[in-house]
Design a protein around this motif. Structure first.
Motif, mmCIF file in Angstrom:
data_model
loop_
_atom_site.group_PDB
_atom_site.id
_atom_site.type_symbol
_atom_site.label_atom_id
_atom_site.label_comp_id
_atom_site.label_asym_id
_atom_site.label_seq_id
_atom_site.Cartn_x
_atom_site.Cartn_y
_atom_site.Cartn_z
ATOM 1 N N LEU A 120 -11.575 -1.614 -16.857
ATOM 2 C CA LEU A 120 -11.828 -1.199 -15.479
ATOM 3 C C LEU A 120 -11.088 0.101 -15.166
ATOM 4 N N ALA A 121 -9.828 0.193 -15.570
ATOM 5 C CA ALA A 121 -9.040 1.412 -15.322
ATOM 6 C C ALA A 121 -9.684 2.617 -16.005
ATOM 7 N N GLY A 122 -10.149 2.433 -17.226
ATOM 8 C CA GLY A 122 -10.803 3.531 -17.938
ATOM 9 C C GLY A 122 -12.058 4.014 -17.234
ATOM 10 N N VAL A 123 -12.869 3.086 -16.770
ATOM 11 C CA VAL A 123 -14.114 3.447 -16.072
ATOM 12 C C VAL A 123 -13.807 4.171 -14.766
ATOM 13 N N VAL A 124 -12.856 3.653 -13.998
ATOM 14 C CA VAL A 124 -12.513 4.262 -12.708
ATOM 15 C C VAL A 124 -11.960 5.674 -12.913
ATOM 16 N N MET A 125 -11.080 5.855 -13.897
ATOM 17 C CA MET A 125 -10.488 7.177 -14.127
ATOM 18 C C MET A 125 -11.516 8.158 -14.680
ATOM 19 N N TYR A 126 -12.414 7.687 -15.537
ATOM 20 C CA TYR A 126 -13.489 8.557 -16.028
ATOM 21 C C TYR A 126 -14.359 9.015 -14.871
ATOM 22 N N VAL A 143 -13.857 15.287 -3.275
ATOM 23 C CA VAL A 143 -14.264 13.921 -3.559
ATOM 24 C C VAL A 143 -13.646 13.443 -4.864
ATOM 25 N N GLY A 144 -13.732 14.262 -5.896
ATOM 26 C CA GLY A 144 -13.242 13.878 -7.209
ATOM 27 C C GLY A 144 -11.838 14.394 -7.478
ATOM 28 N N HIS A 145 -11.429 14.265 -8.719
ATOM 29 C CA HIS A 145 -10.089 14.657 -9.134
ATOM 30 C C HIS A 145 -10.143 15.505 -10.391
ATOM 31 N N THR A 146 -9.133 16.343 -10.554
ATOM 32 C CA THR A 146 -8.949 17.026 -11.829
ATOM 33 C C THR A 146 -8.314 16.022 -12.792
ATOM 34 N N ARG A 147 -8.315 16.340 -14.054
ATOM 35 C CA ARG A 147 -7.687 15.443 -15.036
ATOM 36 C C ARG A 147 -6.200 15.291 -14.755
ATOM 37 N N PHE A 148 -5.574 16.378 -14.303
ATOM 38 C CA PHE A 148 -4.146 16.324 -13.990
ATOM 39 C C PHE A 148 -3.883 15.369 -12.826
ATOM 40 N N GLN A 149 -4.721 15.410 -11.788
ATOM 41 C CA GLN A 149 -4.558 14.512 -10.645
ATOM 42 C C GLN A 149 -4.721 13.057 -11.061
ATOM 43 N N ARG A 176 -17.293 12.280 -10.265
ATOM 44 C CA ARG A 176 -16.967 12.700 -8.902
ATOM 45 C C ARG A 176 -16.522 14.155 -8.856
ATOM 46 N N GLN A 177 -15.925 14.669 -9.934
ATOM 47 C CA GLN A 177 -15.544 16.084 -9.985
ATOM 48 C C GLN A 177 -16.799 16.961 -9.981
ATOM 49 N N LYS A 178 -17.840 16.507 -10.643
ATOM 50 C CA LYS A 178 -19.116 17.240 -10.630
ATOM 51 C C LYS A 178 -19.712 17.274 -9.224
ATOM 52 N N ALA A 230 -4.184 11.906 -14.180
ATOM 53 C CA ALA A 230 -3.021 11.581 -15.010
ATOM 54 C C ALA A 230 -1.792 11.310 -14.138
ATOM 55 N N ALA A 231 -1.604 12.111 -13.099
ATOM 56 C CA ALA A 231 -0.466 11.909 -12.195
ATOM 57 C C ALA A 231 -0.589 10.562 -11.477
ATOM 58 N N GLY A 232 -1.783 10.242 -11.001
ATOM 59 C CA GLY A 232 -2.002 8.950 -10.347
ATOM 60 C C GLY A 232 -1.786 7.791 -11.304
ATOM 61 N N ALA A 233 -2.265 7.937 -12.537
ATOM 62 C CA ALA A 233 -2.088 6.886 -13.544
ATOM 63 C C ALA A 233 -0.606 6.673 -13.833
ATOM 64 N N ALA A 234 0.133 7.762 -14.013
ATOM 65 C CA ALA A 234 1.575 7.664 -14.287
ATOM 66 C C ALA A 234 2.294 7.002 -13.109
#
Length: 147
Positions: free
Chosen positions: A81-87, A125-131, A93-95, A133-137
């Motif tokens: 679930l975490a992988g799907v949400v972060m992807y 709406v979406g996030h950059t990969r850094f955002q 959503r970034q697109k 990663a920061a949220g995940a951390a």
């Protein structure tokens, strides 16, 4: 034990919700520093730094791993679930963000079309990969600290 006490005692529920809350509060503070004024509406918005979606699902997966063990089926489900949400947050959503920028530009360039739309599209709406990663951390660290 009452239903309310069971909910409050559920680390797998409380910790992820708290991680979401902390991420949303940080996002609001960061945006206030950027814009030099506090806009409480940012607390309820999607997008921005850090990703509260990533924080929530990573706190969930970490808490479930601690409480039920990393070999449990519920941990596997929460990691997937975490992988799907972060992807989704950093990809799909970034697109949508990029498409909103283009469509809003078209509305400005061709004012006649603006009459057909009540308002501009929300771009954050979406996030950059850094955002993400920061949220995940943030989610993992809060769950490790609390659980």
């Amino acid at each position: 034990m009452s239903v309310l006490s069971q909910i409050i005692a559920s680390k797998a529920l409380i910790i992820p919700v708290a991680a979401w809350f902390v991420a949303q509060a940080l996002k609001t503070i960061i945006q206030a520093l950027r814009e030099k004024h506090l806009n409480p509406r940012y607390f309820a918005r999607a997008g921005g730094m850090p990703s509260s979606h990533a924080s929530l699902v990573c706190a969930l997966a970490t808490t479930v791993g601690i409480v039920y063990g990393i070999s449990s089926d519920v941990f596997a489900i929460s990691v997937i679930l975490a992988g799907v949400v972060m992807y989704d947050a950093a990809g799909v959503r970034q697109k949508v963000d990029k498409q909103s920028v283009i469509l809003n530009h078209l509305l400005v360039e061709f004012p006649r079309t603006q009459l057909e739309f009540e308002s501009f599209l929300r771009q954050l709406v979406g996030h950059t990969r850094f955002q993400v990663a920061a949220g995940a951390a943030l989610g993992v660290l809060l769950a490790l600290w609390w659980a």
